[in-house]
Design an enzyme around this catalytic site. Structure first.
Site, mmCIF file in Angstrom:
data_model
loop_
_atom_site.group_PDB
_atom_site.id
_atom_site.type_symbol
_atom_site.label_atom_id
_atom_site.label_comp_id
_atom_site.label_asym_id
_atom_site.label_seq_id
_atom_site.Cartn_x
_atom_site.Cartn_y
_atom_site.Cartn_z
ATOM 1 N N HIS A 70 0.872 -1.183 0.000
ATOM 2 C CA HIS A 70 0.000 0.000 0.000
ATOM 3 C C HIS A 70 0.899 1.220 0.000
ATOM 4 O O HIS A 70 1.620 1.473 0.972
ATOM 5 C CB HIS A 70 -0.921 0.001 1.214
ATOM 6 N N ASP A 88 -7.526 1.770 2.368
ATOM 7 C CA ASP A 88 -7.414 2.553 3.599
ATOM 8 C C ASP A 88 -8.155 3.879 3.494
ATOM 9 O O ASP A 88 -7.857 4.822 4.221
ATOM 10 C CB ASP A 88 -5.934 2.800 3.923
ATOM 11 N N HIS A 124 -5.409 10.221 0.615
ATOM 12 C CA HIS A 124 -5.967 10.618 1.913
ATOM 13 C C HIS A 124 -4.939 11.265 2.834
ATOM 14 O O HIS A 124 -5.272 12.222 3.540
ATOM 15 C CB HIS A 124 -6.638 9.424 2.605
ATOM 16 N N ASP A 130 1.398 4.900 0.125
ATOM 17 C CA ASP A 130 1.137 6.320 0.381
ATOM 18 C C ASP A 130 2.323 7.089 -0.195
ATOM 19 O O ASP A 130 3.463 6.925 0.265
ATOM 20 C CB ASP A 130 1.032 6.582 1.879
#
Length: 914
Positions: A14, A126, A352, A16
């Site tokens: 994941h 997420d 996010h 980010d």
């Protein structure tokens, strides 16, 4: 489960792009990860596949540093070992617009198709809650599934999972949107890292798999068990094939597969008994929780980012795209490449941890630059497009006013007929430096330009009330396409006036002209009824000594009182969540004397300024620093506010326009305090147990009182354009529109007060460690804007929601000359109608050159869309958000137009084949 279990192990990371480290530090680790992954794929056929987190930007970021490896990437994507798409980035759901989400899907598909097949996986590992229209958006994208980690089950500190309060019987569920669209939902019930770091050692593997298999079976409805081999920024587990061999040896009754999402989905769908699954409807916002882990207050962390995002989105989707479409019809090339670049640059701020304002300071500094870059491209497109459009408008009607008539064209890109106050700067005269005069002579000639004897007229020759501000001598320049830059000096003026009934997606021409009888031109009456009272034909506003005000809706007789009081509380939370100190009473400006003065008094607008100097605590006390260093979970903190105070300066401008159906509020906060929150309070005193709020392609209904499980004293929620409290029986309602203020709360205070968060100051990131973020204290000046719109109890049918949507979108005005043109001085190329539909987009399709228009149905009833186009065309067709061409649903007879039924809550896209 009697059937042999299958353990589907999916390798992923994941990613980010930026979070607890700045972007480039994460970027370096990404390059290292992909280097290792490519080596593994090249050398080990047993390592079957890897999922690139659903976002194609990973390819861009990697190839920016490693362009020589493009062929290696291509080879493994073609072979199905690297799964890419469907998104460009994994963006936050509630803080990004519906059209931004559509562009994200479109660009993700566009980029993925360059390499091969798009992974049709609705991937939200997420995302901090999910909007209700997600199932419809997935279905329209050819995606029948959603994988997600938040919104249905409780998730606490450091992603620990609670076992109670589930809204679904299993980790598999049916998710239904407001329009009835359904997708298979796969909840990461044990998080998206439940198969991370699988041991090779037999003893360790047995302990690992005994626990992991039991955890997965606990929630799964079938024997197909999902294990996600990865986590945030997780390096590739290179020895996974050996770890799988160990598992197979230890558990012969379980089939262990190095799987991928398509294979897992196929297996699950074959094994599912849909009748046994729960159906979850609408928004996924973690409401069946204690309210401490929802991360909702990211909506108010670093409000300045949300404001920049709102402006950037509005300029691209609501101004630049419609104007560029119209300019293309008039012969200008549509700049697809620039739009893609501008959208990508903007969307790089939409993950996010970025748009939510919950990263380290370096991340958010870089975001400001990206917002500026994207906005500058949008502004350049707007400038080019409006010049083309204005040059085609027939302004010859103003020739009768003399050679020095100064025409201007007001363009309305909101989608609805619009009236309102406009300001525009005009060059009353120019003198180019190429004319050869000295700089002194050039300046003198411009200073001597006579501005007297001028009036503003519309295309019918009617004189309008206008305020003229002489801006004096200014320098400027042209950048012609065929020659070197052309500098000039000019005499510039600023005109402010009210434009009436500018057509939807259309324009209206005006001119500042000389007229002999200018001195005797009638002037409209003032909207002031005293130093603290304003009134137009619809509304009455009266300001009290403490700066609060009452608002009377003349149509309903309803009076709203105590509006515009400010509230201040401490905040000992973090960028993710607000936490008020225990036992603290909120401070307010109720009863605090204000300095009140008239700021503007014109026939078209009145404005009153309200100033407060408010002493508030300077920060939290020293205990907060101790608790942050000790990683005390924020709901358990005991810090209080300091006894030292600082002055919070508030400057509020309350404005009322002639003909305006809302009251405009502009508040400037000079913040010198830390660890606190400022809100504006708007009591409605309406009897209502629910409220309406603007979200992505939807106006969902939310409860004023949270679920019984909710323990957090605060019940703040997300909004986009507005929040509305209405009482249909009483025939009254109040809509509060905003620009980039994404957090609100309907207070349980007996008055159904709408509280809008204007500023939240905190000093740490939060989550899994201590990451100080001093810039999140947001010291300095901040300006916010809102509009209060009273109505008759139904925000949709009364037009209050349309007013709120128009509030989001700036006017476009362009100076032009006196000339003939193919466009009438009052003109709209497209006309449409339906009180239930909200217009969201007008753009061009890159592959077909077709015009694409989009609406969504605000109601839960069928609607009828009528559509006509003055633009020559072959036919209309209905398509999806991917905007692929379809069969015609009408002829090209512009007099016939189109009449089409729109389903409840449907997002409808219509193509115009030219």
């Amino acid at each position: 489960m009697n059937k042999k279990k299958t353990a589907h192990i999916i390798s992923h990371t994941h990613w980010d792009r930026e979070w607890y480290m700045p972007y480039e530090k994460h970027h370096v680790r990404l390059v290292q990860l992909i280097d290792a992954l490519l080596d593994k794929l090249d050398g080990d056929s047993e390592f079957r596949s890897f999922y690139l987190d659903g976002q194609t930007i990973i390819l861009e970021d990697y190839l920016q540093v490693r362009p020589e490896n493009q062929e290696r990437l291509q080879r493994h994507i073609t072979a199905g070992r690297l799964l890419i798409g469907p998104w460009y980035i994994l963006q936050d759901a509630f803080l990004t617009s519906g059209e931004a989400n559509v562009r994200n899907m479109q660009i993700g598909h566009q980029d993925a198709k360059r390499y091969g097949e798009v992974a049709k996986i609705g991937y939200f590992p997420d995302t901090f809650g999910l909007v209700g229209q997600t199932p419809q958006l997935m279905q329209q994208s050819g995606i029948t599934n959603v994988f997600f980690g938040r919104g249905v089950k409780p998730t606490g500190f450091n992603n620990t999972v609670s076992d109670d309060g589930y809204e679904s019987s299993f980790s598999e569920l049916i998710w239904e949107g407001p329009d009835g669209s359904k997708v298979l939902g796969i909840l990461f019930a044990n998080w998206y890292s439940n198969g991370n770091e699988v041991p090779v050692d037999e003893a360790e593997a047995r302990a690992f798999w005994d626990r992991k298999l039991a955890d997965a079976e606990k929630y799964a409805s079938t024997s197909e068990l999902l294990f996600m081999n990865g986590c945030d920024h997780q390096p590739v587990q290179l020895d996974l094939p050996k770890a799988i061999e160990t598992a197979r040896k230890l558990y012969p009754d379980t089939e262990f597969v190095h799987s991928n999402f398509p294979d897992y989905l196929q297996a699950v769908e074959q094994a599912l008994d849909n009748d046994s699954l729960s159906t979850v409807k609408g928004e996924l916002r973690s409401q069946r929780t204690d309210g401490w882990g929802t991360l909702v207050n990211t909506a108010s962390a670093r409000v300045y980012l949300k404001q920049m995002n709102q402006e950037g989105q509005a300029l691209l989707e609501k101004v630049a795209e419609p104007l560029a479409s119209f300019a293309h019809v008039l012969g200008k090339e549509y700049p697809h490449h620039l739009f893609t670049y501008a959208w990508k640059t903007l969307m790089q701020n939409h993950p996010h941890d970025s748009i939510c304002g919950c990263s380290v300071d370096e991340v958010h500094r870089e975001m400001v630059t990206r917002f500026d870059k994207s906005r500058h491209v949008a502004e350049a497109i707007i400038d080019d497009s409006k010049q083309v459009i204005a040059s085609k408008v027939d302004t010859s009607v103003f020739a009768s006013f003399g050679e020095d008539a100064l025409p201007l064209v007001a363009m309305n890109t909101t989608g609805w007929t619009r009236s309102g106050t406009i300001s525009v700067e005009l060059d009353a005269a120019r003198l180019y430096l190429r004319e050869g005069f000295t700089l002194e002579e050039t300046a003198l000639r411009m200073k001597e330009v006579d501005l007297a004897g001028r009036v503003l007229v519309d295309d019918q020759g009617n004189t309008l009330d206008v305020t003229v501000e002489d801006l004096g001598l200014l320098f400027g320049y042209d950048l012609p396409d065929d020659k070197f830059r052309q500098p000039y000096m000019c005499r510039r003026v600023k005109l402010t006036f009210r434009a009436e009934q500018v057509p939807a997606l259309g324009l209206r021409a005006y001119a500042w002209v000389r007229r002999a009888e200018a001195a005797a031109s009638p002037v409209g009456s003032s909207l002031l009824r005293g130093e603290r009272v304003m009134e137009n034909e619809l509304l009455h506003v009266e300001i009290a000594g403490d700066g609060s005000f009452s608002l009377t809706d003349k149509a309903t007789g309803r009076v709203y009182r105590d509006l515009g009081v400010y509230e201040n509380t401490g905040d000992i939370g973090n960028e993710y969540m607000y936490k008020q100190p225990e036992g603290e009473a909120a401070l307010t400006t109720k009863g605090l004397p204000a300095r009140i003065s008239v700021l503007e008094n014109t026939p078209y607008r009145a404005s009153i300024q309200i100033a407060h100097d408010w002493e508030i605590p300077a920060s939290a006390d020293a205990k907060l620093d101790e608790e942050q260093r000790a990683l005390v979970y924020y709901p358990e903190r005991k810090a209080q506010r300091s006894r030292e105070t600082v002055t919070l300066k508030l400057r509020t401008i309350v404005s009322l326009e002639r003909g305006g159906r809302g009251v405009h509020i502009e508040t400037t906060i000079d913040n010198q305090a830390k660890d606190h929150r400022v809100r504006a309070l708007f009591p409605t005193d309406l009897s209502a147990s629910v409220h309406h709020v603007d979200s992505m392609f939807e106006i969902p209904v939310r409860d004023n009182v949270p679920a019984p499980e909710w323990a957090n004293p605060s019940n703040t929620q997300h909004q986009q354009a507005f929040v509305d409290v209405s009482d249909s029986e009483a025939g009254a309602g109040l809509t509060v529109a905003n620009l980039g203020l994404n957090e609100y709360e309907v207070l349980r205070d007996g008055r159904n007060t709408i509280a809008i968060t204007l500023l939240r100051s905190v000093g740490e990131l939060g989550d899994w460690g201590l990451f100080p973020t001093p810039e999140a204290q947001c010291l300095g000046k901040h300006t916010v804007r809102m509009e209060l719109i009273p109505h008759s109890g139904d925000g949709m049918t009364s037009g209050a929601y349309v007013e709120a949507y128009q509030f989001q979108i700036p006017w476009t005005v362009c100076q032009t000359g006196v000339h003939d043109g193919a466009i009438a001085p009052a003109y709209a190329p497209i006309q449409w109608g339906s009180p239930e539909l909200a217009f969201t987009s007008l753009k061009m399709n890159e592959e077909t050159g077709d015009l694409l228009l989009r609406w969504y149905n605000m109601s839960d009833q069928h609607a009828e869309l009528t559509l006509k186009s003055e633009i020559p065309h072959q036919y209309f067709y209905k398509t999806t958000i991917l905007e692929e061409p379809r069969e015609p649903i009408s002829s090209g007879n512009s007099r016939e137009g189109l009449s089409m039924r729109v389903l409840p809550s449907e997002i409808v896209t219509v193509g115009i084949r030219r």
